[in-house]
Write a protein that holds these residues in place. Structure first.
Motif: not given
Lengths: 496, 99
Positions: A381-401
């Motif tokens: 679950a802690q690894k999944v947490r990292t993956v989710i944070s990375r997906e947010f980071e990647a998304a916020f490269q493309q969009v503001d919100v």
């Protein structure tokens, strides 16, 4: 217009300008509580005299010429999970029934300093574990839109109190959606600040890496004023961020989103969502586009795994945090007849003092942390947490919100999901990713579902410490929709 | 096959210091089984090479100066205690033998 219908900003200005006293404002809200509390049951503790004393003290300070903040004299209701030195603090649990903390939470203390007047302590799911406020040991709170429905949870007393005009402002805590989901289903604004942006000191701990205090209000500007009043670095909380508070009030006053890039989360809003929720959500997205935002679809494939990861991480942390309820230093003690050992007394006390959901989560967390299961459950679950944070980071490269529905359905009926924990947990499907990644997220009202006439919330997610973007977009949505509706959504709510 | 047996739930209850009744054990065994089966979906995310996050913020070793600061008085600290004796928390016996 009666005082209880005013916004917090209006009340603050009226009190500062001497148009009305803080005591009169407090009294109007206390009277409203007397009138509607038998139906709504948002509060666990109310003490009229203590409230009026606080209000009169603020009036005296203002009269003496003291300059106080914009919310001085404005009443507020606190979720009964924030320590208050002059009122009981129970987390809606029998194990803490009647407990009076010897100190104030930082949020409580800062709001006292800002001159806010405490109306009382609001109901919640025991230890903030739940999505309906039905897990309170002291009975459920009722949704002001329909008294047979839940007000969301865990901060359901706080959402109901604001939606029922018992308080213009309230505090909540959001561990998996416990501010945003109740705000959505009661038609008000709820904000989960960036994790570490608001202090956890004096907050009864549920899952320490996720717990985040935040504001409830009937409009975006009021939420911003409250957010600003209690936020900022606190040396008493080691996970508090030592950085300037994002300029949320300024953002709420400048709802210009032209040119903003807004991402629609592809994974949220398909099968399993109520049609009326989806209809209002899609309209809100079109509205953002019409206001000049650039809307794109963004894929965050692991967000669908956030729910199972959360139901491993949060119970694991809870099983450790709730070990402090040991019947030795405070709270309930059961079975201490002089023959039983401390350990026996502890087990009897915890069995008697904790409700079913709390017991369930303590055991689930203990299981997930057990040797032999740790890697497969808590570790993964802690690894999944990292993956989710990375997906947010990647998304916020493309969009503001990013935007999504706040919750898959409108308010469900009291009793409907109490025997099915997994159905209850689904209420937090869309809100949990932001808790795991620690970013800012808000829910703003975006209309009523056609099939049941109940409120729908739009979730706006922004990067860590970009809380101001939630307020900018939230204020833009609010302004456009209120001009379409001819006033706030809450004017559609039945009178109680 | 169930993910968790009733005996395992009884063991978890002991570890958690929860004196549960037989009925409660039956009830929680069924519910925990369903929950564990559902949360096992975390295994579907390929994350072998991903470091675990215990926390959302990149904070490490937050210190403060080692200075004496105001704190609770004994009366305040004991104000919520179930039992007090001589300015201390009074607790049931903690050792197996007669006190």
């Amino acid at each position: 217009m009666s005082l209880i219908r005013k916004t917090a900003a209006e009340l603050g200005a009226m009190i500062a300008g001497g148009e009305v006293t803080a005591a009169e404002v407090a009294e109007a809200h206390l009277d409203r509580m007397t009138e509607v509390e038998p139906k709504v049951q948002a509060f666990l503790h109310v003490d009229r005299e203590t409230t009026l004393e606080q209000a009169r003290a603020i009036d005296a300070r203002l009269k003496a010429g003291e300059k106080l903040g914009p919310l001085a004299g404005v009443p507020i209701a606190h979720k009964d999970i924030f320590a208050t030195r002059d009122m009981p603090t129970t987390a809606a649990s029998k194990i803490l029934e009647g407990w009076r903390p010897p100190y104030d939470a930082t949020v409580t203390a800062r709001l006292r300093e800002a001159g806010l007047v405490i109306l009382g302590k609001t109901n919640l799911d025991e230890f903030a574990m739940g999505s309906s406020t039905e897990n309170s040991a002291f009975g459920p709170t009722h949704n002001p839109w329909d008294l047979t429905k839940v007000p969301g949870g865990s901060s359901g007393g706080s959402s109901a109190a604001v939606a029922a005009y018992e308080a213009p402002l309230s505090t909540g805590t959001d561990t998996g959606g416990s501010i945003r989901q109740p705000a959505a289903v009661t038609g008000i604004v709820g904000m989960k600040p960036t994790y570490g942006g608001s202090s956890r000191y004096g907050l009864i701990a549920f899952a320490s890496s996720l717990d985040t205090p935040g504001p409830f209000a009937r409009n975006v500007l009021d939420a911003a004023l409250l957010h600003e009043a209690f936020s900022g670095h606190d040396p008493m909380d080691s996970t508090s961020i030592d950085a300037a508070v994002p300029s949320v009030v300024e953002a709420a006053k400048n709802p210009d989103i032209a040119g903003m890039r807004i991402g629609v989360v592809k994974e949220f809003g398909g099968e399993g969502y109520q049609p009326g929720v989806l209809a209002r959500y899609h309209e809100a997205v079109q509205l953002l586009e019409s206001l000049g935002a650039k809307v794109v679809e963004v894929s965050c494939p692991s967000f669908t795994t956030a729910l199972p990861a959360y139901y491993l991480i949060a119970p694991s942390e809870a099983s450790s945090n709730l070990a402090r309820f040991d019947a030795m230093r405070y709270g309930l003690r059961v079975g201490d007849d002089g023959t039983r050992s401390a350990e026996e007394v502890m087990a009897l006390t915890r069995a008697a003092g904790f409700g079913p959901e709390v017991k369930r989560r303590i055991m689930l967390g203990t299981y997930a942390l057990s040797s032999g299961y740790y890697d497969a459950y808590y570790g993964q679950a802690q690894k999944v947490r990292t993956v989710i944070s990375r997906e947010f980071e990647a998304a916020f490269q493309q969009v503001d919100v990013l935007v999504s529905p706040t919750t898959p359905t409108t308010a469900f009926s009291i009793g409907e999901r109490t025997d099915d924990p997994m159905a209850m947990y689904l209420a937090d499907l869309c809100t949990i990713p932001s808790n795991l990644a620690g970013n800012a997220a808000m829910s703003v009202p975006c209309g009523l579902a056609d099939e049941d006439g109940l409120p729908v919330g739009l979730q706006i997610m922004a990067p860590v410490l970009a809380d101001d973007r939630c307020y900018r977009v939230g204020a833009a949505v609010e302004q456009a929709l209120e001009s379409r509706w001819g006033g706030p959504l809450l004017k559609e709510a039945p009178s109680l | 096959m169930s993910a968790i047996t009733r005996d395992e739930v009884a063991h978890l209850a002991r570890l958690s210091r929860l004196a549960l009744t037989d009925d409660e054990l039956d009830h929680y065994a069924t519910q925990l089984d369903a929950i564990i089966e559902s949360v096992a979906k975390v295994a579907e995310v390929a994350a072998e090479d991903v470091p675990p996050s215990s926390h959302a913020l990149p904070l490490t070793n937050v210190f403060r100066a080692d200075e004496v600061r105001p704190c609770l008085t004994p009366e305040q600290a004991l104000s919520g205690a179930p039992a007090v004796e001589d300015d201390r928390f009074r607790v049931p016996r903690i050792l197996g033998e007669e006190a």
